[in-house]
Design an enzyme around this catalytic site. Structure first.
Site, PDB file in Angstrom:
ATOM      1  N   ASP A 118     -35.072  -5.410 -55.526  1.00 23.54           N
ATOM      2  CA  ASP A 118     -36.392  -5.763 -54.989  1.00 23.54           C
ATOM      3  C   ASP A 118     -37.347  -4.610 -55.260  1.00 23.54           C
ATOM      4  O   ASP A 118     -36.948  -3.543 -55.715  1.00 23.54           O
ATOM      5  CB  ASP A 118     -36.280  -6.072 -53.496  1.00 23.54           C
ATOM      6  CG  ASP A 118     -35.746  -4.889 -52.732  1.00 23.54           C
ATOM      7  OD1 ASP A 118     -36.513  -3.950 -52.483  1.00 23.54           O
ATOM      8  OD2 ASP A 118     -34.539  -4.873 -52.421  1.00 23.54           O
ATOM      9  N   SER A 119     -38.608  -4.831 -54.950  1.00 28.82           N
ATOM     10  CA  SER A 119     -39.636  -3.836 -55.273  1.00 28.82           C
ATOM     11  C   SER A 119     -39.637  -2.650 -54.324  1.00 28.82           C
ATOM     12  O   SER A 119     -40.196  -1.608 -54.616  1.00 28.82           O
ATOM     13  CB  SER A 119     -41.011  -4.493 -55.199  1.00 28.82           C
ATOM     14  OG  SER A 119     -41.276  -4.841 -53.849  1.00 28.82           O
ATOM     15  N   GLY A 121     -41.140  -2.849 -51.492  1.00 27.78           N
ATOM     16  CA  GLY A 121     -42.304  -3.073 -50.640  1.00 27.78           C
ATOM     17  C   GLY A 121     -41.971  -3.782 -49.339  1.00 27.78           C
ATOM     18  O   GLY A 121     -42.431  -3.403 -48.272  1.00 27.78           O
ATOM     19  N   PHE A 122     -41.118  -4.793 -49.443  1.00 30.56           N
ATOM     20  CA  PHE A 122     -40.806  -5.603 -48.267  1.00 30.56           C
ATOM     21  C   PHE A 122     -40.156  -4.766 -47.171  1.00 30.56           C
ATOM     22  O   PHE A 122     -40.503  -4.878 -45.999  1.00 30.56           O
ATOM     23  CB  PHE A 122     -39.893  -6.768 -48.653  1.00 30.56           C
ATOM     24  CG  PHE A 122     -39.503  -7.632 -47.484  1.00 30.56           C
ATOM     25  CD1 PHE A 122     -40.422  -8.491 -46.911  1.00 30.56           C
ATOM     26  CD2 PHE A 122     -38.222  -7.574 -46.958  1.00 30.56           C
ATOM     27  CE1 PHE A 122     -40.086  -9.279 -45.824  1.00 30.56           C
ATOM     28  CE2 PHE A 122     -37.860  -8.362 -45.869  1.00 30.56           C
ATOM     29  CZ  PHE A 122     -38.799  -9.212 -45.303  1.00 30.56           C
ATOM     30  N   ASP A 172     -45.405  -6.493 -54.402  1.00 30.86           N
ATOM     31  CA  ASP A 172     -46.443  -7.425 -53.963  1.00 30.86           C
ATOM     32  C   ASP A 172     -47.015  -6.951 -52.636  1.00 30.86           C
ATOM     33  O   ASP A 172     -46.428  -6.099 -51.959  1.00 30.86           O
ATOM     34  CB  ASP A 172     -45.910  -8.862 -53.862  1.00 30.86           C
ATOM     35  CG  ASP A 172     -44.669  -8.980 -52.983  1.00 30.86           C
ATOM     36  OD1 ASP A 172     -44.099  -7.934 -52.615  1.00 30.86           O
ATOM     37  OD2 ASP A 172     -44.270 -10.107 -52.665  1.00 30.86           O
ATOM     38  N   GLN A 215     -47.477 -15.608 -53.826  1.00 30.05           N
ATOM     39  CA  GLN A 215     -47.901 -15.407 -52.437  1.00 30.05           C
ATOM     40  C   GLN A 215     -48.943 -16.460 -52.072  1.00 30.05           C
ATOM     41  O   GLN A 215     -49.115 -17.429 -52.796  1.00 30.05           O
ATOM     42  CB  GLN A 215     -48.448 -13.980 -52.269  1.00 30.05           C
ATOM     43  CG  GLN A 215     -47.377 -12.895 -52.365  1.00 30.05           C
ATOM     44  CD  GLN A 215     -46.426 -12.896 -51.171  1.00 30.05           C
ATOM     45  OE1 GLN A 215     -46.633 -13.586 -50.171  1.00 30.05           O
ATOM     46  NE2 GLN A 215     -45.340 -12.124 -51.287  1.00 30.05           N
ATOM     47  N   GLY A 242     -43.126 -14.560 -49.318  1.00 27.69           N
ATOM     48  CA  GLY A 242     -43.967 -14.692 -48.138  1.00 27.69           C
ATOM     49  C   GLY A 242     -43.571 -15.821 -47.202  1.00 27.69           C
ATOM     50  O   GLY A 242     -44.328 -16.177 -46.307  1.00 27.69           O
ATOM     51  N   ASP A 292     -31.419 -15.596 -51.772  1.00 28.06           N
ATOM     52  CA  ASP A 292     -30.754 -14.420 -51.217  1.00 28.06           C
ATOM     53  C   ASP A 292     -31.048 -14.370 -49.731  1.00 28.06           C
ATOM     54  O   ASP A 292     -32.056 -14.897 -49.275  1.00 28.06           O
ATOM     55  CB  ASP A 292     -31.292 -13.127 -51.845  1.00 28.06           C
ATOM     56  CG  ASP A 292     -32.602 -12.727 -51.203  1.00 28.06           C
ATOM     57  OD1 ASP A 292     -33.622 -13.369 -51.508  1.00 28.06           O
ATOM     58  OD2 ASP A 292     -32.611 -11.827 -50.352  1.00 28.06           O
ATOM     59  N   CYS A 330     -10.802 -23.701 -46.741  1.00 30.11           N
ATOM     60  CA  CYS A 330     -11.318 -22.528 -47.462  1.00 30.11           C
ATOM     61  C   CYS A 330     -10.180 -21.800 -48.174  1.00 30.11           C
ATOM     62  O   CYS A 330      -9.103 -21.613 -47.610  1.00 30.11           O
ATOM     63  CB  CYS A 330     -12.021 -21.590 -46.478  1.00 30.11           C
ATOM     64  SG  CYS A 330     -12.694 -20.118 -47.259  1.00 30.11           S
ATOM     65  N   CYS A 332     -10.465 -18.675 -49.413  1.00 30.03           N
ATOM     66  CA  CYS A 332     -10.762 -17.234 -49.486  1.00 30.03           C
ATOM     67  C   CYS A 332      -9.554 -16.426 -49.013  1.00 30.03           C
ATOM     68  O   CYS A 332      -8.684 -16.946 -48.315  1.00 30.03           O
ATOM     69  CB  CYS A 332     -12.011 -16.903 -48.673  1.00 30.03           C
ATOM     70  SG  CYS A 332     -11.713 -16.594 -46.925  1.00 30.03           S
ATOM     71  N   CYS A 335      -8.872 -16.687 -45.177  1.00 34.57           N
ATOM     72  CA  CYS A 335      -8.309 -17.948 -44.661  1.00 34.57           C
ATOM     73  C   CYS A 335      -6.881 -18.188 -45.146  1.00 34.57           C
ATOM     74  O   CYS A 335      -6.088 -18.833 -44.468  1.00 34.57           O
ATOM     75  CB  CYS A 335      -9.214 -19.122 -45.037  1.00 34.57           C
ATOM     76  SG  CYS A 335     -10.783 -19.090 -44.142  1.00 34.57           S
ATOM     77  N   HIS A 360     -15.047 -14.028 -45.967  1.00 39.40           N
ATOM     78  CA  HIS A 360     -15.060 -15.491 -45.757  1.00 39.40           C
ATOM     79  C   HIS A 360     -16.488 -16.045 -45.878  1.00 39.40           C
ATOM     80  O   HIS A 360     -16.703 -17.061 -46.552  1.00 39.40           O
ATOM     81  CB  HIS A 360     -14.463 -15.864 -44.400  1.00 39.40           C
ATOM     82  CG  HIS A 360     -14.749 -17.285 -44.045  1.00 39.40           C
ATOM     83  ND1 HIS A 360     -14.001 -18.342 -44.527  1.00 39.40           N
ATOM     84  CD2 HIS A 360     -15.774 -17.841 -43.337  1.00 39.40           C
ATOM     85  CE1 HIS A 360     -14.539 -19.472 -44.118  1.00 39.40           C
ATOM     86  NE2 HIS A 360     -15.618 -19.205 -43.394  1.00 39.40           N
TER      87      HIS A 360
HETATM   88 ZN   LIG Z   1     -12.324 -18.440 -45.731  1.00 39.48          ZN
END
Ligand SMILES: [Zn+2]
Length: 415
Positions: A118-119, A121-122, A172, A215, A242, A292, A330, A332, A335, A360
């Protein structure tokens, strides 16, 4: 450009060849693999310098070069093709010079796949109390040593060039989505001007992709004006910014769909800060490709495990003697190996519990997006959405009205 790859070792030859290849190629291409015949959902292959990415995609967020509670290796094993690095944290500590010496953020965190930064800025606006925006940049006080720092569009890109990310975000002018009035319009126009400064400042356009950020707050006229201006620039991709800042969900989805209506078909569309399962499914229907959010990893640290029917609060007593895995479907590592009862007990004594649930939850997000993608390819996305909603909510009366309306706007009728 040669500076970061001229540093010794045999691996250098390999990366030199790769670099030459990328220097002669466009650093991003998007191929639309399938489109939903009903809604605006689409499945694409996004080719980036380090590897192809299947979209729609959820990108987990890393901080200071490591995922909280998960290693780069584990992230790779879960099939993650792209993750985020925070420019603000990395730019402050350990600093861009050190990371550049380590062959960029990829080398520093030993991550072979793609990175988006990211920039910066946020984080300043959201984490730092003292920040002031001028035409030059964002002035803020360092939380590390109290010094005043001015972050300009040029400096943001310079840091991101040092980090070597595959996708860089423009600096931004961020205003909270709940702010109204002339400040929103000012920020929109300034974000366009800063985009031009970021484009001019990018030292590596042949191997680092710069994304613009749309924006305009919750004002359709301003969003449209921003879309018109920014799409005139030939940037590799666009983010919708935004939003997800506490605005009404009805306003949120309308701004999302307005944006995707006016973004070019041949470029990726990244909706920033969105990570709840329902929001992901709805916004894929509205035509977004990339997402994200810190939510899945943050909530894991509080003992909340994501499942197709909502979430399990593993610290609650009811799981003390429950020998099922978090989600029986699941696959993973958590699990496959551990029960809810074990994790419940572990949360009382050991930070390893957070680690197990983080794995998970990231797997849940990645699997959800893989399933969404497959349904688009199979031309069964509307059916997928209906089954998803039935599993997530006890009855159709519980469906949030904004989601029903948003899906209805793209011809997916739930009731
Ligand atoms: Zn899992």
């Amino acid at each position: 450009m040669a500076a970061s790859i001229s540093s010794s070792s045999n691996e250098c030859e390999g990366s030199m060849t790769a670099m030459k290849y990328f220097a002669s190629a466009v650093p991003l291409s998007l191929r639309v693999v399938a489109e939903c015949p009903v809604s605006k959902a689409r499945a694409c292959i996004l080719t980036l310098p380090h590897s192809p990415v299947n979209t729609p995609v959820f990108m987990p967020v890393g901080t200071q070069g490591t995922m909280k509670g998960i290693t780069a290796n584990q992230l790779e094993d879960l099939g993650c093709q792209i993750c985020l690095g925070n420019t603000y944290h990395l730019g402050m500590r350990p600093g861009p010079e050190l990371i550049e010496k380590a062959n960029g953020l990829h080398g520093f965190m030993s991550w072979k796949r793609n990175l988006l930064t990211d920039s910066g800025g946020f984080q300043m606006v959201s984490l730092v109390e003292l920040s002031e925006v001028t035409e030059e940049g964002v002035m803020f006080r360092s939380p590390y040593d109290g010094k005043e720092i001015l972050l300009t569009p040029e400096q943001s890109i310079s840091i991101q060039n040092s980090l070597g990310s595959d996708i860089m975000m423009q600096l931004d002018d961020v205003v909270s989505s709940t702010v109204k009035g002339p400040r929103v319009e000012e920020a929109m126009h300034r974000s366009v001007r800063w985009l031009d400064r970021c484009i001019a400042a990018n030292k590596n356009p042949e191997r680092q992709n710069l994304f613009a950020i749309i924006q305009g707050g919750l004002d359709a006229r301003l969003r449209k004006a921003c879309l018109d201006e920014m799409t005139k620039r030939d940037v590799p991709g666009f983010a919708i910014g935004g939003l997800s800042g506490g605005e009404e969900k009805d306003d949120f989805w309308k701004m999302v769909t307005l944006s995707t209506d006016h973004l070019p078909r041949n470029k990726p569309r990244y909706l920033m800060g969105v990570g709840y399962a329902l929001d992901l499914v709805v916004c894929v229907a509205l035509g977004c490709d990339m997402f994200d959010c810190v939510f899945p990893t943050r909530t894991a640290r509080f003992g909340s495990a994501l499942v197709p029917w909502g979430s399990l609060q593993l610290k609650q007593k009811q799981y003390a003697k429950d020998f099922h895995p978090i989600d029986p479907e699941c696959q993973c590592p958590t699990c496959k190996r551990h029960s809810r009862a074990y994790l419940h007990a572990l949360f009382k004594s050991d930070t390893a519990a957070m680690h197990h649930v983080t794995i998970h939850n990231i797997n849940y997000q990645l699997r959800l997006m893989r399933d969404v993608r497959q349904s688009i390819i199979d031309q069964k996305f509307p059916e997928f959405v209906k089954v998803f909603m039935e599993r997530m909510f006890p009855s159709p009366e519980d469906y949030p009205s904004w989601a029903v309306d948003a899906l209805h706007s793209v011809n997916i009728c739930l009731k």
